[in-house]
Every structure is written in structure tokens, then in C-alpha cells.
Scaffold this motif. Structure first.
Motif, PDB file in Angstrom:
ATOM      1  N   VAL A 173       1.174  -1.364   0.116  1.00 15.53           N
ATOM      2  CA  VAL A 173      -0.194   0.160  -0.198  1.00 15.53           C
ATOM      3  C   VAL A 173       0.939   1.354   0.012  1.00 15.53           C
ATOM      4  O   VAL A 173       1.786   1.337   0.847  1.00 15.53           O
ATOM      5  N   LYS A 174       0.773   1.586  -0.643  1.00 19.68           N
ATOM      6  CA  LYS A 174       1.210   3.782  -1.367  1.00 19.68           C
ATOM      7  C   LYS A 174       0.950   4.326  -0.282  1.00 19.68           C
ATOM      8  O   LYS A 174      -0.092   4.387  -0.797  1.00 19.68           O
ATOM      9  N   ILE A 175       1.788   4.964   0.479  1.00 23.36           N
ATOM     10  CA  ILE A 175       1.621   6.033   1.110  1.00 23.36           C
ATOM     11  C   ILE A 175       2.092   7.533   0.250  1.00 23.36           C
ATOM     12  O   ILE A 175       3.386   7.574  -0.086  1.00 23.36           O
ATOM     13  N   SER A 176       0.937   8.165   0.290  1.00 18.93           N
ATOM     14  CA  SER A 176       1.373  10.088  -0.253  1.00 18.93           C
ATOM     15  C   SER A 176       1.183  11.017   0.460  1.00 18.93           C
ATOM     16  O   SER A 176       0.277  11.581   0.651  1.00 18.93           O
ATOM     17  N   TYR A 194       5.311   8.173  -2.528  1.00 19.77           N
ATOM     18  CA  TYR A 194       5.297   9.261  -3.253  1.00 19.77           C
ATOM     19  C   TYR A 194       5.521  10.723  -2.526  1.00 19.77           C
ATOM     20  O   TYR A 194       5.619  10.356  -1.713  1.00 19.77           O
ATOM     21  N   ILE A 195       5.661  12.041  -2.501  1.00 22.26           N
ATOM     22  CA  ILE A 195       5.238  13.055  -2.638  1.00 22.26           C
ATOM     23  C   ILE A 195       4.268  13.322  -2.723  1.00 22.26           C
ATOM     24  O   ILE A 195       4.504  13.773  -4.476  1.00 22.26           O
ATOM     25  N   HIS A 196       2.564  14.042  -2.663  1.00 20.16           N
ATOM     26  CA  HIS A 196       1.636  14.239  -3.588  1.00 20.16           C
ATOM     27  C   HIS A 196       1.829  16.163  -2.860  1.00 20.16           C
ATOM     28  O   HIS A 196       2.212  16.789  -1.638  1.00 20.16           O
ATOM     29  N   VAL A 197       2.121  16.709  -4.100  1.00 19.53           N
ATOM     30  CA  VAL A 197       1.777  18.282  -4.938  1.00 19.53           C
ATOM     31  C   VAL A 197       0.080  18.837  -4.949  1.00 19.53           C
ATOM     32  O   VAL A 197      -0.015  18.423  -6.033  1.00 19.53           O
ATOM     33  N   ASP A 198       0.286  19.198  -4.189  1.00 15.61           N
ATOM     34  CA  ASP A 198      -1.720  20.000  -4.374  1.00 15.61           C
ATOM     35  C   ASP A 198      -1.588  21.688  -4.777  1.00 15.61           C
ATOM     36  O   ASP A 198      -1.006  22.330  -3.977  1.00 15.61           O
ATOM     37  N   VAL A 199      -1.658  21.671  -6.039  1.00 18.67           N
ATOM     38  CA  VAL A 199      -1.716  22.410  -6.888  1.00 18.67           C
ATOM     39  C   VAL A 199      -2.971  23.142  -7.124  1.00 18.67           C
ATOM     40  O   VAL A 199      -4.267  22.495  -7.968  1.00 18.67           O
ATOM     41  N   MET A 200      -3.114  23.784  -6.550  1.00 19.56           N
ATOM     42  CA  MET A 200      -4.304  25.083  -6.065  1.00 19.56           C
ATOM     43  C   MET A 200      -4.691  26.467  -6.936  1.00 19.56           C
ATOM     44  O   MET A 200      -3.507  27.477  -6.860  1.00 19.56           O
ATOM     45  N   ASP A 201      -6.100  27.078  -7.287  1.00 21.20           N
ATOM     46  CA  ASP A 201      -5.513  28.634  -8.619  1.00 21.20           C
ATOM     47  C   ASP A 201      -6.626  29.728  -7.895  1.00 21.20           C
ATOM     48  O   ASP A 201      -6.515  30.413  -8.836  1.00 21.20           O
ATOM     49  N   GLY A 202      -7.352  28.850  -6.796  1.00 20.00           N
ATOM     50  CA  GLY A 202      -7.855  29.870  -6.739  1.00 20.00           C
ATOM     51  C   GLY A 202      -9.060  29.989  -7.994  1.00 20.00           C
ATOM     52  O   GLY A 202     -10.379  30.781  -7.462  1.00 20.00           O
ATOM     53  N   HIS A 203      -9.583  29.102  -8.693  1.00 20.09           N
ATOM     54  CA  HIS A 203     -10.546  28.810 -10.346  1.00 20.09           C
ATOM     55  C   HIS A 203     -11.720  27.531  -9.578  1.00 20.09           C
ATOM     56  O   HIS A 203     -12.279  27.959  -9.375  1.00 20.09           O
ATOM     57  N   PHE A 204     -10.713  26.639  -9.879  1.00 17.01           N
ATOM     58  CA  PHE A 204     -11.033  25.395 -10.152  1.00 17.01           C
ATOM     59  C   PHE A 204     -12.068  25.404  -8.487  1.00 17.01           C
ATOM     60  O   PHE A 204     -12.279  24.807  -8.177  1.00 17.01           O
ATOM     61  N   VAL A 205     -11.043  25.854  -7.729  1.00 11.40           N
ATOM     62  CA  VAL A 205     -11.028  25.455  -5.811  1.00 11.40           C
ATOM     63  C   VAL A 205     -10.680  26.809  -5.341  1.00 11.40           C
ATOM     64  O   VAL A 205     -10.078  27.262  -6.087  1.00 11.40           O
ATOM     65  N   PRO A 206     -11.518  26.744  -4.309  1.00 13.71           N
ATOM     66  CA  PRO A 206     -10.975  28.655  -3.543  1.00 13.71           C
ATOM     67  C   PRO A 206      -9.690  28.637  -3.195  1.00 13.71           C
ATOM     68  O   PRO A 206      -9.123  30.016  -2.950  1.00 13.71           O
ATOM     69  N   ASN A 207      -8.794  27.313  -3.075  1.00 17.95           N
ATOM     70  CA  ASN A 207      -7.605  28.030  -2.542  1.00 17.95           C
ATOM     71  C   ASN A 207      -6.302  28.609  -3.743  1.00 17.95           C
ATOM     72  O   ASN A 207      -6.629  27.914  -4.471  1.00 17.95           O
ATOM     73  N   ILE A 208      -5.307  28.965  -3.166  1.00 18.96           N
ATOM     74  CA  ILE A 208      -4.538  29.323  -4.012  1.00 18.96           C
ATOM     75  C   ILE A 208      -2.703  28.408  -3.699  1.00 18.96           C
ATOM     76  O   ILE A 208      -2.832  29.296  -1.947  1.00 18.96           O
ATOM     77  N   THR A 209      -2.309  27.768  -4.245  1.00 19.89           N
ATOM     78  CA  THR A 209      -1.310  27.277  -3.489  1.00 19.89           C
ATOM     79  C   THR A 209      -0.049  27.638  -4.261  1.00 19.89           C
ATOM     80  O   THR A 209       0.587  28.147  -3.743  1.00 19.89           O
ATOM     81  N   ILE A 210       0.360  26.812  -4.912  1.00 28.00           N
ATOM     82  CA  ILE A 210       1.678  26.324  -4.864  1.00 28.00           C
ATOM     83  C   ILE A 210       2.303  26.496  -6.749  1.00 28.00           C
ATOM     84  O   ILE A 210       0.922  25.634  -7.321  1.00 28.00           O
ATOM     85  N   GLY A 211       3.207  26.535  -7.586  1.00 29.87           N
ATOM     86  CA  GLY A 211       3.199  25.887  -9.034  1.00 29.87           C
ATOM     87  C   GLY A 211       4.217  25.652  -8.962  1.00 29.87           C
ATOM     88  O   GLY A 211       5.443  24.852  -7.995  1.00 29.87           O
TER      89      GLY A 211
END
Ligand code: DX5
Ligand code: ZN
Length: 222
Positions: free
Chosen positions: A4-7, A32-49
Motif C-alpha cells: 500500500v502506497k502512502i503519498s 510518493y510526495i503529493h503536491v497539491d496545486v490550487m489556482d483559486g478558480h477551480f478550487v477556492p484556495n491558492i497554493t503553489i506552482g
């Protein structure tokens, strides 16, 4: 090799010490390392690029599992691939030409993932499932870490496991949102072989190593 993989999602990490937090996770034996990229449009939050992906690339040997919660992801796929992403996951809801977007990822020699929100049915992936390298089932509404697992998503994990098995696919079936020691076995029992964990790995209660150990023990003991 863990079955079972943990990310771990860096969204819940301390960004002032991001490199160290990723190193700690790697030493704890995650996959894995999970990197959440958010744009403030599809989702309400903005994170990283892509800059952060590029900065993390030399820090870890683990695959960078990049989750694009952004509109028009095809505009940024190449940037994330060049920055060092190993897996790029787009949302079905943001891709009118999903087949093309997935091909764009694979043509860059990156594993292509597709994600669906809690309200999106599994059968929206019928025509594409045999072509993907990873299916990411959202078990919270995307946008924030630390939300509660939506239990109605469990049946969808089972359905997607059947769909993948039916076409003989060895793609990862990964679940994202609210996975912790209380819910992990529901997710694995339904047929997922991988899960994302943000607040269950990076929190003030325990060290990263302790949290990963607790999750692994929980999976083993059932
Ligand atoms: C939610 C993100 C998740 C999130 C998971 O939009 O895609 O990856 O960071 O966090 P937890 O595990 O805390 O629910
Ligand atoms: Zn995610």
C-alpha cells in the motif's frame, strides 16, 4: 517494498521547512510526495506552482505526485513536467478534452492521472480508464487539508477497482482527503492501493515518522 502506497500531502507541511519535511517523510518510508496545486478558480484556495516542484526535485528520490486542481491544466502540464513531476493528475471536471490532456502528459514521459470530485460518478471515466496510470478519487471536496472523509465515496472506490481490474490495468487507485488511522482501512478495504495523507502525516501531535508508522500498523492489523 510496501504494497500500500502512502503519498503525504505537503499541503499540511510547514512551508518554512519544506525540504526538511519532505526528507523526514522519505526517511519514514513513504512512497510518493503529493503536491497539491490550487489556482483559486477551480478550487477556492491558492497554493503553489512549478517553482516549488523544481525546488523539491533535488531534495528527494521519491516520485513527485502532482495533483493539479486548476482550470485549463493543459497550459501548465509542460512546466510541471520540466520542473520534475513524475505523476501529473488532472481533474476530469477541468478537461473537456481529457484524452488529449492525458496524452499530453504521457508524451512528456510522465505518468498520467485523472481525478474525480466526490459528486462526479465513476462511469465518467469509462472510456479513458484503460489509458491512465493513476486514478485519484477525491474523498473530500478539493481545496483544503484537514477535512472529514466523505463515506459515500467508498462505494465509488469499489466501483473503480472493478473497472480497473476488468480492463487488466495496473494503474494506481489512490484516494485523497480525510484519510487517517480511522478511515484508512475503509479505503484500502474498498480496493485502493494508494492514499494521500496530509494532516494525518504532518501535524503537531507526533513526528512524521510516528504518524507514518501508525498508519502502516493500522493497515497491517486488519
Ligand atoms: C485537498 C487536497 C488533499 C489534501 C489532503 O484538496 O487535494 O491532498 O491535502 O489533506 P488531508 O489528508 O488532511 O485531508
Ligand atoms: Zn491532493
Amino acid at each position: 517494498m510496501n504494497s500500500v502506497k502512502i503519498s503525504p500531502s505537503i499541503l499540511s507541511a510547514n512551508f518554512a521547512f519544506l525540504g526538511e519535511q519532505v526528507r523526514e517523510a522519505e526517511e519514514a518510508g513513504v512512497d510518493y510526495i503529493h503536491v497539491d496545486v490550487m489556482d483559486g478558480h477551480f478550487v477556492p484556495n491558492i497554493t503553489i506552482g512549478p517553482l516549488i516542484v523544481k525546488a523539491l526535485r533535488p531534495v528527494t528520490k521519491l516520485p513527485l505526485d502532482v495533483h493539479l486542481m486548476i482550470e485549463n491544466p493543459e497550459r501548465y502540464i509542460e512546466d510541471f513536467a520540466k520542473a520534475g513531476a513524475d505523476i501529473i493528475t488532472v481533474h476530469q471536471e477541468t478537461c473537456p478534452h481529457l484524452h488529449r490532456s492525458l496524452q499530453q502528459i504521457q508524451n512528456l514521459d510522465v505518468r498520467a492521472g485523472v481525478s474525480i470530485n466526490p459528486s462526479t460518478p465513476a462511469n465518467t471515466l469509462d472510456e479513458i480508464i484503460s489509458e491512465v496510470d493513476l486514478v485519484l478519487v477525491m474523498s473530500v471536496n478539493p481545496g483544503f487539508g484537514g477535512q472529514s472523509y466523505i463515506h459515500s465515496c467508498t462505494a465509488k472506490i469499489q466501483k473503480l477497482r472493478e473497472m480497473l481490474d476488468q480492463c487488466g490495468s495496473s494503474a494506481d487507485l489512490e484516494v485523497d482527503g480525510g484519510v487517517n488511522v480511522e478511515t484508512v482501512n475503509e479505503v484500502i478495504g474498498a480496493g485502493a492501493n494508494a492514499f494521500v495523507a496530509g494532516s494525518a502525516v504532518f501535524n503537531d501531535k507526533n513526528s512524521v515518522a510516528e504518524n507514518v508508522k501508525l498508519l502502516r500498523e493500522k493497515i497491517k492489523n486488519t
